[in-house]
Structure formats: C-alpha cells, structure tokens
Design an enzyme around this catalytic site. Structure first.
Site, PDB file in Angstrom:
ATOM      1  N   GLU A  82       5.691   8.287   0.746  1.00 59.09           N
ATOM      2  CA  GLU A  82       5.091   8.296   2.125  1.00 59.09           C
ATOM      3  C   GLU A  82       5.409   7.710   3.376  1.00 59.09           C
ATOM      4  OE1 GLU A  82       6.018   7.223  -0.998  1.00 59.09           O
ATOM      5  OE2 GLU A  82       4.165   5.913  -1.222  1.00 59.09           O
ATOM      6  N   GLU A 115       4.933   4.514  -8.642  1.00 61.34           N
ATOM      7  CA  GLU A 115       4.909   3.728  -8.317  1.00 61.34           C
ATOM      8  C   GLU A 115       4.135   2.750  -9.681  1.00 61.34           C
ATOM      9  OE1 GLU A 115       3.492   2.942  -4.481  1.00 61.34           O
ATOM     10  OE2 GLU A 115       5.575   1.882  -3.657  1.00 61.34           O
ATOM     11  N   GLY A 119       1.971   6.431  -4.663  1.00 59.08           N
ATOM     12  CA  GLY A 119       1.297   5.857  -5.499  1.00 59.08           C
ATOM     13  C   GLY A 119       1.594   5.509  -6.837  1.00 59.08           C
ATOM     14  N   ALA A 153      -1.054   7.145  -3.799  1.00 59.67           N
ATOM     15  CA  ALA A 153      -2.995   6.321  -3.098  1.00 59.67           C
ATOM     16  C   ALA A 153      -3.890   7.651  -2.337  1.00 59.67           C
ATOM     17  CB  ALA A 153      -2.377   4.991  -1.756  1.00 59.67           C
TER      18      ALA A 153
END
Ligand code: DAK
Length: 261
Positions: free
Chosen positions: A135, A115, A112, A69
């Site tokens: 993260e 993911e 992300g 992200a």
C-alpha cells in the site's frame, strides 16, 4: 438462510463438512471489491449457521489469492466518504467467524489480500505464494489489520520492512517467521488443503470453537486472565457428549465419532 445458487464474485463447493469458498474475479486478480466482500460475507454467514459445516476454506486462483482492495473502486473516495462509510468494516466478518477458517493461499496475497488471509485461523500456502503489503506504493498504508496482525505474526522488524518498503515475502520466509501454518507443494494444492480441513472437521465442533476462542483471547487479555478464561472453557467441554465419546474412544482403542454436541 441458504447459499445462493450463483454468486457473482465467488464460487462455493461443499465437501463433506468443509465448505470451499473460491474468490472469483480473475480479470482483477481477485481484487476485493465491495461486491466480492458482500458475496463472501453472505456465504460465511450461511456456513456459520449451517450445522453440517464445520470448517471454512477460502482460496483464490493459482495466480492470486487476492491482489488487495480494489484500487479502481477506491481511488475516487474522499476522507469524508471513508468517515461516512467505512468500507473495510464488512471485511471484519471473517475475523469474527466462530468456526475454524483456513486461507489456502496461492500466488499473490497482497495488501487487503494478505490481510484477509491473516484473518483466518490457519494460513496454508503454496510454495509459490508471495505475501506483501504494498500500500505504501499507492501513497497509503495497510489498514485492514495489516499494521496490527502482521507484527504479531512476524515480529516488528519484518513487519516494518514489509510495510515501509512494500517488498514481497515468499512462502518459505513467511513460514519460517510464523505467518504461514504450513507450506504445501504445487501439485494438488487445494486437494491437499481440503484433506487438512476434512481432518479438522471430524473433531468435535463445539471443542474446535472453544479452542479457537481461547487462542484468540490470548491476543486480547493478560496471561493470567487468559488462563482463567481457558480453564472456564475447558470445564464447559465436560458438559459435551463429545468429551465422553472422545475419551471412551481412546480407552476402547477406536476412532471417536463426534456428534458435535
Ligand atoms: N485493484 C484493482 N485491480 C487490480 C488490482 C487491485 N488491487 N490488482 C490487479 N488488478 C488488475 C489490474 O489492473 C489488471 O487489470 P487490467 O489492466 O487488465 O484491466 C489485472 O488486474 C491484472 O493485473 P496486472 O496486469 O497488473 O498483472 P501482473 O501480473 O502484471 O501484476 C500484481 C500482478 C499483483 C503484481 C499487480 O497487479 C499489482 O501490483 N497489483 C496491485 C497490488 C496492490 O497494490 N495491492 C494493494 C491494494 S490497496 C482500508 C483498509 C484496507 C485497504 C483499503 C482501505 N480502509 C480501512 C478504508 C486495503 C488497501 C489495499 O489492499
């Protein structure tokens, strides 16, 4: 609904019945900004509705599939911002796509990015790929499915290791554990992934969709319920012209020509 002529954060290319979507924010290693996710979701929606497309391939660059992200976009958000506007919700469109999806992963697939790749049906990696859920180093932890999909793919022990230490995992280890479907060597990586996608795109699309649906349901139901669901879907396949064509082609010793109906 049609594809845009120019997306800001992705590039698209249609090759026969395959669409190649390339994440394209090189200056930020394809960090998944909301603008990038909007572009991706637009292209996914059009591809899903377009009857000339069977398979969706998502890739990045040779340096990064996606580095996660967008930290610069995320840093100022507060608890109530996240309650008011779950900015990860739109990411889920990929996991809900009914057509087969392939993540063609090269370079970093972090946070992300990892993911997003795990939301795809097949995860094909270049031998240089590095997966990770770092993260924890940012004072948070994975929350776009990482704590759920990763243990299902690699088991609890390795998922705990990756999520709690933030360490990266190479393609070879990831393939051995079941996170990666296939490793393809660096030479002509994307061309080779497209060949795999093309091969899948020649199958009957309704059968591909039902097969994907049946496998995904195995994550949501008990074995006995899943087997009942599988059987119902299988019966429906016999309402397809493609079932007659596929079986006739076998008996007549020729290649099946599916009409996707
Ligand atoms: N976000 C924003 N910019 C990024 C970025 C990221 N994730 N990753 C890299 N960049 C930018 C860098 O800031 C740098 O920009 P400039 O400084 O040049 O302006 C440029 O990309 C190149 O990066 P580096 O200079 O760092 O390149 P290196 O080759 O030295 O290192 C690296 C590559 C991938 C090891 C490094 O960039 C790195 O560690 N990147 C961060 C990886 C990371 O921590 N990923 C996790 C992000 S957090 C949520 C659900 C899920 C999430 C959030 C919320 N909710 C349910 C609400 C997900 C969170 C994440 O993914």
């Amino acid at each position: 609904m049609v594809f845009k002529d120019n997306y800001t954060n992705i590039k698209i290319k249609i090759i026969e019945r395959v669409i190649l979507i390339t994440l394209n924010r090189p200056s930020a290693l394809n960090a998944l900004s909301s603008g990038l996710i909007d572009d991706l979701n637009h292209a996914l929606k059009v591809a899903e509705k377009n009857s000339n497309i069977s398979v969706i391939v998502i890739t990045g660059s040779s340096k990064a599939f996606a580095a996660g992200a967008d930290i610069k976009e995320m840093i100022a958000k507060s608890f109530s911002d996240l309650i008011d506007n779950d900015f990860i919700k739109p990411w889920e469109k990929l996991s809900l796509c009914k057509k087969p999806t392939i993540a063609a992963v090269d370079g970093y697939a972090l946070g992300g990015g990892c993911e997003l790749a795990m939301m795809c049906d097949l995860l094909i990696a270049n031998e240089n790929t590095k997966f990770g859920q770092p993260e924890i180093n940012l004072g948070v932890f994975p929350a776009a499915g990482g704590t759920q999909r990763l243990p299902r793919a690699v088991g609890k022990a390795k998922a705990m290791d990756m999520v709690l230490s933030g360490r990266m995992m190479g393609a070879e280890e990831a393939e051995k554990l079941g996170l990666v479907s296939r490793i393809i060597s660096s030479d002509n990586f994307i061309e080779n992934v497209i060949e795999i996608a093309k091969e899948i795109s020649e199958k009957s699309l309704p059968s591909l969709i039902m097969a994907k649906d049946a496998i995904n349901s195995s994550y949501e139901t008990s074995l006995s319920q899943g087997i009942i669901y599988e059987r119902r879907l299988f019966r429906s396949a016999f309402s397809l012209e493609d079932q007659k064509e596929g079986m006739s082609a076998f008996i007549e010793k020729r290649k099946a020509k599916f009409k996707n109906s």
